[in-house]
Design an enzyme around this catalytic site. Structure first.
Site: not given
Ligand SMILES: NC(=O)c1ccc[n+]([C@@H]2O[C@H](COP(=O)([O-])OP(=O)(O)OC[C@H]3O[C@@H](n4cnc5c(N)ncnc54)[C@H](O)[C@@H]3O)[C@@H](O)[C@H]2O)c1
Length: 233
Positions: A124, A137
């Site tokens: 992140s 986080y």
């Molecule tokens: N969207 C952003 O701006 C952003 C920024 C920094 C980091 N991230 C990171 O990117 C990654 C994807 O995030 P996103 O924004 O696409 O979120 P999202 O919520 O759309 O997707 C995350 C997915 O992870 C799955 N998940 C959660 N816990 C789980 C578990 N215990 N076992 C299996 N699957 C699990 C969820 O069901 C979901 O489908 C994450 O690691 C998030 O922390 C996202």
């Protein structure tokens, strides 16, 4: 054809990474709490080692050895540090850090056997500068960056590269849910303050992953490749 596993492949960034790798010619399987309708989508909680092992064994039976792993499963948490219970702390660390431990450790034997592997951990952009009200986080995601650097040193000699992509401000269901709860302030103001003047798309992260798992990225390992529109440098 190489076999890739993407955790968190049921939504947002993980879903876009799975689609991109599929388009690039990989066999792609996903692991998620909420699996998509894709042919090789498996339901498993990444914090549950037995469930991860069972999903990976099912994928091996379907596709063969796994030599590409992208860890994108994650959950956020917005709370003042003094209000975070230890149970909440543990849950966030469990999903964002321990889940990465389980998946990498469970897939590595295939890569060692092949003498080739690619691992990308989605951390992140909050790890660059910290983020208020996100202590478990940011702590967990920072640990993922540290784990990435260490595994790059341990497994480089075995032909395995390990890199991290810390996304920033990517338009996904996770970000939209946080915005709706008022945790992210005014999205339009954030866009104005973003050097490239837009939100990130899940496909922006997928493009970076596609490069890092490619053959030609073989001299890149232990790196933290920010994809954040210039918000963090
Ligand atoms: N969207 C952003 O701006 C952003 C920024 C920094 C980091 N991230 C990171 O990117 C990654 C994807 O995030 P996103 O924004 O696409 O979120 P999202 O919520 O759309 O997707 C995350 C997915 O992870 C799955 N998940 C959660 N816990 C789980 C578990 N215990 N076992 C299996 N699957 C699990 C969820 O069901 C979901 O489908 C994450 O690691 C998030 O922390 C996202």
């Amino acid at each position: 054809m190489k076999n890739a596993v993407v955790t968190g492949g049921g939504s947002g960034i993980g879903q876009a990474i799975a689609a991109r790798l599929r388009a690039d010619g990989y066999h792609v399987a996903t692991i998620d709490l909420k699996p998509s309708d894709d042919e090789y989508a498996h339901a498993a909680d990444v914090t549950d080692r037995a469930a991860v092992d069972a999903a990976l064994n099912a994928i091996r039976a379907q596709l063969g050895p796994i030599t590409v792993l992208v860890n994108a499963a994650g959950m956020d948490c917005f709370k003042r540090f003094t209000d975070v219970t230890f149970e909440q702390w543990q849950k966030v660390v469990d999903v964002n850090l321990n889940g990465v431990f389980h998946c990498i450790q469970a897939v590595l034997p295939d890569m060692l056997e092949a003498g080739w592997g690619r691992i990308v951990n989605i951390s992140s952009s909050s790890t660059h500068s910290g983020a208020p009200y996100m202590s478990p986080y940011v702590a967990a995601k920072s640990a993922v960056n540290g784990l990435t650097k260490t595994l790059a040193l341990e497994y480089g000699p075995a032909g395995i590269t390990v890199n991290a992509v810390p996304p920033g401000f990517i338009d996904t269901p996770m970000l939209r849910a946080a915005a709706e709860k008022g945790y992210l302030g005014d999205i339009e103001k954030t866009i104005e303050a973003t050097p490239v003047r837009r939100m990130g798309k899940p496909e922006d992260i997928a493009a970076a992953c596609a490069f890092l798992v490619s053959e030609e990225a073989g001299y890149i390992t232990g790196q933290i490749l920010g994809v954040n529109g210039g918000r963090n440098t």
